[in-house]
Scaffold this active site. Structure first.
Site, PDB file in Angstrom:
ATOM      1  N   GLU A  64       1.283  24.860 -50.122  1.00  0.00           N
ATOM      2  CA  GLU A  64       2.578  23.930 -49.693  1.00  0.00           C
ATOM      3  C   GLU A  64       2.119  22.268 -50.063  1.00  0.00           C
ATOM      4  OE1 GLU A  64       4.715  23.833 -45.510  1.00  0.00           O
ATOM      5  OE2 GLU A  64       3.330  25.625 -45.700  1.00  0.00           O
ATOM      6  N   ARG A 299      -9.758  34.340 -43.495  1.00  0.00           N
ATOM      7  CA  ARG A 299      -9.938  33.123 -43.844  1.00  0.00           C
ATOM      8  C   ARG A 299     -11.341  32.273 -43.871  1.00  0.00           C
ATOM      9  NH1 ARG A 299      -5.589  30.478 -42.448  1.00  0.00           N
ATOM     10  NH2 ARG A 299      -6.307  28.421 -42.498  1.00  0.00           N
ATOM     11  N   LYS A 309      -4.744  21.919 -41.607  1.00  0.00           N
ATOM     12  CA  LYS A 309      -4.080  20.729 -42.041  1.00  0.00           C
ATOM     13  C   LYS A 309      -3.752  19.877 -41.041  1.00  0.00           C
ATOM     14  CE  LYS A 309      -2.002  22.304 -46.133  1.00  0.00           C
ATOM     15  NZ  LYS A 309      -0.751  22.882 -46.498  1.00  0.00           N
TER      16      LYS A 309
HETATM   17  P1  ATP Z   1      -0.762  25.188 -43.383  1.00  0.00           P
HETATM   18  O1  ATP Z   1      -0.197  26.528 -43.099  1.00  0.00           O
HETATM   19  O2  ATP Z   1      -1.002  24.379 -42.080  1.00  0.00           O
HETATM   20  O3  ATP Z   1       0.484  24.442 -44.121  1.00  0.00           O
HETATM   21  P2  ATP Z   1      -2.512  25.998 -45.168  1.00  0.00           P
HETATM   22  O4  ATP Z   1      -3.911  25.692 -45.054  1.00  0.00           O
HETATM   23  O5  ATP Z   1      -2.317  27.637 -44.682  1.00  0.00           O
HETATM   24  O6  ATP Z   1      -1.870  25.232 -43.935  1.00  0.00           O
HETATM   25  P3  ATP Z   1      -1.168  26.453 -47.671  1.00  0.00           P
HETATM   26  O7  ATP Z   1      -0.858  25.221 -48.390  1.00  0.00           O
HETATM   27  O8  ATP Z   1      -0.034  27.360 -46.934  1.00  0.00           O
HETATM   28  O9  ATP Z   1      -2.007  25.740 -46.348  1.00  0.00           O
HETATM   29  O10 ATP Z   1      -2.151  27.436 -48.033  1.00  0.00           O
HETATM   30  C1  ATP Z   1      -2.109  27.922 -49.534  1.00  0.00           C
HETATM   31  C2  ATP Z   1      -3.201  29.195 -49.635  1.00  0.00           C
HETATM   32  O11 ATP Z   1      -4.414  28.832 -49.078  1.00  0.00           O
HETATM   33  C3  ATP Z   1      -2.493  30.209 -48.722  1.00  0.00           C
HETATM   34  O12 ATP Z   1      -2.412  31.275 -49.655  1.00  0.00           O
HETATM   35  C4  ATP Z   1      -3.412  30.245 -47.644  1.00  0.00           C
HETATM   36  O13 ATP Z   1      -3.496  31.690 -47.543  1.00  0.00           O
HETATM   37  C5  ATP Z   1      -4.855  29.866 -48.321  1.00  0.00           C
HETATM   38  N1  ATP Z   1      -5.730  29.392 -47.269  1.00  0.00           N
HETATM   39  C6  ATP Z   1      -5.538  28.284 -46.489  1.00  0.00           C
HETATM   40  N2  ATP Z   1      -6.362  28.094 -45.634  1.00  0.00           N
HETATM   41  C7  ATP Z   1      -7.396  28.934 -45.833  1.00  0.00           C
HETATM   42  C8  ATP Z   1      -8.589  28.974 -45.584  1.00  0.00           C
HETATM   43  N3  ATP Z   1      -9.081  28.595 -44.435  1.00  0.00           N
HETATM   44  N4  ATP Z   1      -9.594  30.232 -45.953  1.00  0.00           N
HETATM   45  C9  ATP Z   1      -8.802  30.971 -47.064  1.00  0.00           C
HETATM   46  N5  ATP Z   1      -7.769  30.675 -47.600  1.00  0.00           N
HETATM   47  C10 ATP Z   1      -6.879  29.637 -47.030  1.00  0.00           C
HETATM   48 MG    MG Z   2      -0.003  27.992 -44.834  1.00  0.00          MG
END
Ligand code: ATP
Ligand code: MG
Length: 607
Positions: A64, A299, A309
């Site tokens: 995102e 994760r 985030k």
């Molecule tokens: P939020 O949900 O707070 O917006 P997010 O870290 O999930 O934050 P996204 O932009 O939705 O942000 O993440 C993009 C991709 O990165 C998603 O497919 C997510 O699963 C992956 N991702 C996010 N955080 C992690 C993590 N700590 N370890 C591995 N993959 C991650």
């Molecule tokens: Mg997310």
């Protein structure tokens, strides 16, 4: 078994993991062999009109654009792009920009930059695969209308509170909304008027009609489209209804012909809805089978940082750090400024592997990967971080000669460089003491020490100011002891210290970064905490995580280019700051110390 044509191209070693098994089984069974690709994302009929899909698999990285990428994202990026590369596929770079609020072009640009920096490319099989979920809004509306027409969706007019109350709990079934029995015509009419902007935010919501008694709460008529009178950074004011993430995501995957949709474990309970959405829309003839499938992995959790985030935003907006790219931030822009290497991240991703069980990785693992990659490539240089003047009393004031220092001890092919030597030098303050403790081999009155790549000297004393602070050390040069000459072997000394010529040295700002948090799990309860005590992760910030000093650098560092990385001998790895450093007036950031100072408690001054 990856086919030989692609496996030869792959550079990363292929640690076996469950996702590789799944992909290999799908390739062997030809699960996705019948797919067509019209050259761009599209509906089932559009894809079917194209030739066979040249990509054997398609994965995607779908951030995102509402923040900067962090170390957790690096794991997901390297996984998705790595699998596509290894199995003759492509990985799509997709902005999941379905939420009109909080999204921004600034984030989009930074995200693309970071993915490229990690060495990943969304160009594959002769095409650029950079996509935006917001380009699919029209299709998402069309598919929602098809679901309404098939009796699979309805407009609910309960308010948020009523919807929450009727959802039920883990142990209790939910209750049907009084609006669940609306006719198809009524639902279609209302949904069209939602789109036309007739209603305020929250007045109605489009829901899937599944089962309010489902054991999985996510299947209790989840929302599909909501009203939001907001301006979207790409579609402007064209839409005032926006799809919910759990509906949008499977649709995005399907339009892009994704085969393996890999996400983190918290989406496991969403998988039934993911499949439900795609099966129903495919039944309506709008998507082609075989459909994408979702797989979950654990994760990345890392000690001494926060990877959420929300918390990262808080650190920035409340100014606990100097912006998203503060070298202490666990963001990729921060890592880059800190001097971390893409190779180090790739090594890290390989080492921690992929699994389905949650784990907490020690920051040392990441730092060690950085040390290893930097050790291999970073040229060696000399910097005195805490300068103390050393005067060689038997050397004339105008004397200048040159010593030779290797650029890399393990890589003679990187050559040597000349470093100037003279009567006055800078040495580290801690390399002199009047009263040596046991085992101290460096400078103290009467002791012989080698000036690395230079001469052996004999310490004869020091000068002090009125307060008793040591302001200069005096020593005598042993003229026949120069490194690299036969005489050098006549001296067996235990102390070996680094130095720079005071006349030639370049004074420069050096920022000594350390971990941002002082404890492994910021904000977590600790042993002995009172019952009910809530910790704030901000209380765990490490107050000593940034220190700025003026160091004395060897002459050649003066012209360092931004982002050039070096090992400062005995100190660690440093990078010329990409924002503030200029040739002529360099500014260096400490990336990591030579050894892990958090384990040895030796504050990073390698001996
Ligand atoms: P939020 O949900 O707070 O917006 P997010 O870290 O999930 O934050 P996204 O932009 O939705 O942000 O993440 C993009 C991709 O990165 C998603 O497919 C997510 O699963 C992956 N991702 C996010 N955080 C992690 C993590 N700590 N370890 C591995 N993959 C991650
Ligand atoms: Mg997310």
């Amino acid at each position: 078994m990856a086919d030989s044509a692609t496996s030869e191209n792959s550079t990363a070693s292929k640690a076996v993991n469950f996702l590789r098994h799944i992909i290999e089984a799908d390739l062997a069974a030809g699960t996705y062999a019948s797919r067509h690709w019209c050259g761009m994302p599209g509906s089932g009929p559009q894809q079917q009109a194209g030739p066979a899909d040249p990509a054997r698999i398609r994965t995607r990285f779908p951030p995102e654009p509402n923040g900067y990428l962090h170390f957790g994202h690096a794991k997901s990026i390297l996984l998705n792009f790595g699998l596509a590369r290894d199995y003759g596929g492509v990985c799509h770079m997709r902005f999941d920009d379905t939420n009109p609020e909080k999204e921004d072009q600034e984030f989009v640009d930074a995200i693309l930059d970071s993915v490229r920096w990690l060495g990943c490319s969304w160009t594959g099989l002769g095409q650029d695969h950079l996509y935006h979920a917001s380009d699919y809004f029209d299709f998402m509306v069309q598919a929602a209308e098809a679901l309404i027409e098939a009796g699979h969706a309805y407009v609910d007019s309960q308010n948020a509170e009523e919807m929450r109350a009727s959802r039920g709990t883990l142990t209790e079934a939910g209750r049907n909304s009084p609006f669940r029995t609306r006719t198809i015509a009524e639902n279609l009419d209302l949904f069209k008027r939602m789109q036309a902007g007739e209603f305020p935010d929250g007045a109605h919501i489009l829901r899937a009609k599944i089962d309010m008694a489902a054991a999985n709460i996510n299947m209790r008529d989840p929302a599909i489209f909501r009203i939001r009178h907001a301006t979207h950074h790409r579609t402007g004011d064209r839409f005032c209804v926006y799809p919910m993430y759990t509906y949008a995501h499977p649709v995005e995957d399907a339009l892009e012909n994704i085969t393996h949709s890999i996400c983190t474990l918290e989406f496991e309970d969403q998988r039934p809805f993911y499949d439900w959405v795609l099966e129903r829309i495919a039944d309506c003839g709008l998507l082609a089978r075989p459909l994408p499938r979702q797989y979950e992995f654990s994760r990345l959790n890392l000690t001494y940082v926060v990877l959420s985030k929300r918390r990262l935003i808080q650190l920035v907006t409340e100014k606990h750090v100097d912006g998203w790219d503060d070298p202490r931030m666990p963001t990729l822009v921060g890592a880059r400024r800190r001097g971390f290497t893409p190779e180090g991240f790739r090594m890290f991703a390989e080492r921690i592997g992929i699994s389905k069980s949650d784990s907490l990785i020690d920051m040392t693992v990441l730092e060690d990967c950085m040390r290893e990659t930097l050790n291999a490539d970073a040229p060696r240089r000399i910097a005195v971080l805490d300068p103390l003047r050393l005067v060689l009393d038997n050397v004339p004031a105008d004397h200048e000669e040159w010593c030779e220092a290797p650029n890399h001890p393990q890589k003679p092919e990187l050559g040597k460089r000349a470093i100037p030597f003279g009567r006055e030098l800078w040495i580290e303050r801690e390399d002199f003491t009047e009263t040596p403790p046991k085992g101290y081999f460096r400078l103290f009155p009467g002791n012989l020490v080698r000036l690395r790549y230079g001469f052996v000297i004999k310490c004869i004393g020091c000068d002090k100011d009125d307060e008793g602070n040591i302001v200069a050390v005096h020593a005598e040069l042993q003229p026949d002891s120069k490194s690299g000459t036969p005489g050098a072997d006549n001296y067996k000394v235990k102390g070996n210290i680094h130095w720079v010529s005071a006349r030639h040295a370049c004074p420069a700002e050096v920022r000594l970064y350390d971990r941002l948090f002082a404890v492994p799990m910021p904000g977590a309860r600790r042993e002995g905490d009172a019952e009910g005590l809530e910790r704030d992760f901000l209380d765990d910030l490490n107050p000593g995580s940034k220190q700025s000093i003026t160091a004395q650098l060897e002459t050649s560092l003066k012209e360092a280019a931004a982002e050039e990385r070096f090992q400062f001998e005995r100190h660690g790895y440093f990078v010329a700051d990409r924002k503030d450093s200029r040739p002529g007036t360099p500014v260096f950031n400490r990336t990591v110390t030579l050894k892990d100072s958090w384990v040895t408690q030796d504050k990073g001054k390698g001996k």
